[in-house]
Design an enzyme around this catalytic site. Structure first.
Site, short mmCIF file in Angstrom:
data_model
loop_
_atom_site.label_atom_id
_atom_site.label_comp_id
_atom_site.label_asym_id
_atom_site.label_seq_id
_atom_site.Cartn_x
_atom_site.Cartn_y
_atom_site.Cartn_z
N GLY A 144 0.83 -1.20 0.00
CA GLY A 144 0.00 0.00 0.00
C GLY A 144 0.86 1.25 0.00
CD GLN A 176 3.28 5.88 2.60
OE1 GLN A 176 2.26 5.37 2.17
NE2 GLN A 176 4.26 5.19 3.17
CB CYS A 207 5.16 2.37 7.35
SG CYS A 207 4.69 3.89 6.51
CG LEU A 208 6.48 1.08 1.33
CD1 LEU A 208 5.95 1.34 -0.08
CD2 LEU A 208 7.54 0.00 1.32
CG HIS A 213 -0.77 1.40 7.17
ND1 HIS A 213 0.13 0.95 8.12
CD2 HIS A 213 -0.06 2.17 6.31
CE1 HIS A 213 1.34 1.45 7.83
NE2 HIS A 213 1.24 2.19 6.74
CD GLU A 214 -0.99 2.72 2.67
OE1 GLU A 214 -0.59 3.90 2.57
OE2 GLU A 214 -0.22 1.79 2.94
CG HIS A 264 0.25 6.99 5.39
ND1 HIS A 264 1.37 7.56 5.98
CD2 HIS A 264 0.54 5.68 5.27
CE1 HIS A 264 2.27 6.64 6.20
NE2 HIS A 264 1.80 5.47 5.78
#
Length: 172
Positions: free
Chosen positions: A46, A51, A94-95, A136-137, A140
């Site tokens: 994701g 990000q 997380c990226l 999660h996304e 963000h």
């Protein structure tokens, strides 16, 4: 398609609240394509536009298994309209916080309303890893990181670690 550089903790951009997507333009389509390419390259399941430094409410997700065909999904202006009282725990990463994983408890099922790339309104009922990934996304998009769902002690430790790494990188 272009692989975009990822915004990494402690960058304050990660705390921005993203603006709604007003319409689907060539720029939005290109951003979605670039985000999918970036997400696959990372690799991740994701990615939120913030990000890659773009504060708009756009999320890309693909929770297919590595051995299966890719199933890319694009969510514009996603919002959780229902969540279950039942909870589940998943180890999240997380990226934007590379190589850090922690168990997070979230609602096990959610209903998400969003717009697709034709700007048509859609809804999806999600459970399992898709429910976790969507939450999660969407976090963000609201300036919330998964580490905000863990203990203050663990969160402070990881923030300090990434702040130190950023300073070292600045110095060269």
């Amino acid at each position: 398609m272009t692989i975009k550089p990822l915004v990494i903790l402690p960058d304050s951009q990660l705390r921005l609240v993203s603006a709604p997507v007003a319409s689907v333009t060539d720029e939005i389509r290109r951003l979605a394509d670039d985000m999918l390419e970036t997400m696959y390259e990372a690799p991740g399941i994701g990615l939120a536009a913030i990000q890659v430094g773009v504060p708009v409410r756009l999320v890309t997700i693909d929770v297919s298994r590595e051995e299966d065909a890719r199933v890319p999904q694009v969510f514009l202006n996603p919002e959780i309209v229902w969540s279950s009282e039942e909870r589940s725990k998943y180890e999240e990463g997380c990226l934007s916080i590379p190589d850090y994983y922690e168990e997070v408890e979230r609602p096990s099922k959610v209903k998400v309303r969003y717009r697709d790339l034709a700007f048509a309104e859609q809804e999806v009922d999600a459970d399992g890893i898709l429910a976790t990934c969507l939450q999660h996304e969407i976090d963000h998009l609201n300036g919330v990181l998964f580490i905000d769902h863990i203990s203050k002690l663990k969160r402070d430790r990881v923030v300090r670690k990434f702040a130190k790494l950023a300073k070292e990188k600045e110095r060269g």
